[in-house]
Design an enzyme around this catalytic site. Structure first.
Site, PDB file in Angstrom:
ATOM      1  N   GLU B 175      41.591  46.134 -46.599  1.00 11.10           N
ATOM      2  CA  GLU B 175      42.794  46.982 -46.542  1.00 11.10           C
ATOM      3  C   GLU B 175      43.085  47.444 -45.112  1.00 11.10           C
ATOM      4  O   GLU B 175      44.228  47.445 -44.674  1.00 11.10           O
ATOM      5  CB  GLU B 175      42.651  48.177 -47.486  1.00 11.10           C
ATOM      6  CG  GLU B 175      42.676  47.799 -48.958  1.00 11.10           C
ATOM      7  CD  GLU B 175      43.905  46.997 -49.367  1.00 11.10           C
ATOM      8  OE1 GLU B 175      44.980  47.211 -48.783  1.00 11.10           O
ATOM      9  OE2 GLU B 175      43.765  46.120 -50.238  1.00 11.10           O
ATOM     10  N   HIS B 266      48.227  36.081 -52.934  1.00 12.38           N
ATOM     11  CA  HIS B 266      46.796  36.096 -53.230  1.00 12.38           C
ATOM     12  C   HIS B 266      46.307  34.756 -53.778  1.00 12.38           C
ATOM     13  O   HIS B 266      45.119  34.578 -53.984  1.00 12.38           O
ATOM     14  CB  HIS B 266      46.462  37.183 -54.252  1.00 12.38           C
ATOM     15  CG  HIS B 266      46.713  38.568 -53.771  1.00 12.38           C
ATOM     16  ND1 HIS B 266      47.933  39.193 -53.914  1.00 12.38           N
ATOM     17  CD2 HIS B 266      45.912  39.452 -53.142  1.00 12.38           C
ATOM     18  CE1 HIS B 266      47.868  40.399 -53.393  1.00 12.38           C
ATOM     19  NE2 HIS B 266      46.659  40.591 -52.917  1.00 12.38           N
TER      20      HIS B 266
END
Lengths: 107, 358
Positions: B175, B266
């Site tokens: 992140e 993803h």
């Protein structure tokens, strides 16, 4: 007066996991008190306006995107939302659906 | 005081959601109005954050020396408000009772240490940006994300798909690396540039975990999310070495033969993920000895545009490997081997898939 039950399908994508999930609720077949809350959320949200909005820009990385199909009487609305765009009226609806969600393959 | 309407004061969204289902219509209406206001703030913040980014947005500071993080951990108490909640641990304070607070604090520290010790990068923006971790975000929230505005939010998971997300060192590294990307190439979050954005975060995340756990490229499992998956997604979310094998729902392709047109960021990120894993294991030693710096210097190269595709990124990694280690070096050869393993073209015209944006 809106019909007293709705069938709602939710598909969630995005998130750190990158796993898609799906869930379906028919408000005629769940606990009446919970159904009442969901229907109140649908009543408060302007589904017609939400369904005709331009596509949402991608939010920050790894946040969720939702595709919501609402069938109520003869009306059907398809609504695409990024996580930050979910109107407060629909938050309890999405929470109820997400509690029943299961992962699915994407392709 | 809140005036005539008790709902017009600041109430946590969790309470407002309950009130939105109250039997009294006036209470329901007031709660929904208040939530609408909160949402407008959140949307405005997200839109403002989306406009930020890129190299020109970097601030210039003069007083900071660098080398130590400035961490603050906030407890969101299961609210979905993106305003930081109650401070539960600040920089330099000892561990607290809440394991999530300590995991977030440590993970932010591991990530800072990785970027400082390998690249002398002082935090996400290179200018000592404070690292703010907001734990216990939402209820059963199956996610963790960087909000592009200086905060990392951690859900506790639903226990079936995901568990406490603070437990993933690679998750935190992933992140915060989104933040680094935001301040460098600012890769657009769709199509191949979006898959690169995701992959670069997995590349950062796995290195942060390997460094924290003292793992070499050879001893790493190259799994992402292994410490935060519930029973439905075991053993992990993604495998960088063997994309498509991490769980029953993993659809990542291992090379360009399996590239998914219009695929999720993803999904196709598995291709550049494997290129990095092959490069690092071909070289041996620590991933951050050479492979990591080659990927990082590519990310920071002004020639890497925000809409770059796989081939453009791959070519730049080869260029940087040659500049850093020599044109006939083992490192340059390993990078070429990595991209060849996933069938991303390094020569000739850019493939059609490279310029498709969705």
């Amino acid at each position: 007066m809106a019909p007293q039950h709705a069938r709602i399908h939710l598909k969630r994508s995005g998130g750190f996991a990158g796993i898609h999930t799906e869930a379906v609720i028919d408000t005629a077949q769940i606990d009446p008190h919970e159904a009442e809350g969901i229907l109140a959320g649908l009543d408060a949200a302007d589904l017609e306006a939400l369904a005709h909005r331009p596509p949402a820009r991608p939010g920050p990385p790894d946040t969720f995107r939702y595709a919501l199909d609402v069938e109520r009487g003869s009306a059907t609305h398809h609504i695409a939302l990024s996580e930050a765009d979910v109107p407060p009226a629909l938050e309890p609806v999405i929470t109820a659906l997400q509690a029943r969600a299961h992962p699915v393959r994407k392709h | 005081m809140c005036g005539h309407d008790p709902l017009r004061c600041i109430l946590p969204p969790g309470i407002l959601h309950k009130l939105a289902q109250h039997e009294d219509k006036s209470v329901r209406t007031a709660a929904l109005d208040t939530l609408a206001l909160d949402t407008r703030f959140r949307v405005a913040r997200a839109e403002a954050a989306a406009r930020r980014g890129g190299r020109t947005a970097r601030p210039v500071t003069f007083a900071r020396v660098g080398g130590s993080p400035q961490r603050t951990i906030y407890d969101q108490k299961h609210s979905t408000s993106q305003t930081p909640g109650k401070v539960v641990r600040s920089e330099g304070q000892s561990a607290v009772k809440d394991s999530a607070a300590n995991q977030a604090y440590d993970g932010l520290g591991y990530t800072y240490d990785y970027y400082w010790s390998v690249f002398m990068r002082d935090s996400i923006d290179g200018q000592g940006l404070p690292l703010l971790g907001c734990i216990h975000f939402g209820r059963n929230y199956d996610n963790a994300f960087w909000d592009n505005a200086g905060h990392m939010f951690f859900g506790d998971g639903d226990g079936k798909m995901l568990t406490q997300t603070t437990a993933g060192i690679d998750v935190i590294g992933h992140e915060l690396t989104h933040g680094v990307t935001q301040h460098e190439a600012n890769l657009e979050y769709s199509g191949q540039s979006g898959a690169l954005n995701e992959s670069i975060s997995d590349v950062g995340g796995i290195q942060v975990k390997q460094m924290a756990l003292k793992q070499t490229a050879a001893t790493s499992d190259w799994l992402i999310g292994a410490d935060i998956v519930g029973s439905a997604l075991k053993p992990a979310l993604r495998s960088m070495m063997n994309p498509g094998t991490a769980n029953d729902y993993d659809d990542q392709p291992a090379d360009m033969d399996g590239y998914v047109q219009g695929g999720d960021v993803h999904t196709n990120s598995g291709i550049p993920n494997r290129a990095f894993a092959v490069t690092a294991t071909t070289l041996g030693g620590n991933s951050w000895d050479a492979a990591g710096p080659i990927w990082y210097s590519t990310l920071c190269d002004p020639h890497l545009t925000s809409s770059a595709g796989f081939s453009a990124f791959a070519r730049l990694t080869v260029k940087h490997a040659k500049q850093m280690y020599g044109s006939t070096s083992t490192e340059a050869h390993a990078v070429t081997t990595g991209w060849e393993a996933v069938k991303v073209p390094l020569r000739g015209r850019i493939a059609t898939a490279d310029v498709v944006s969705a």
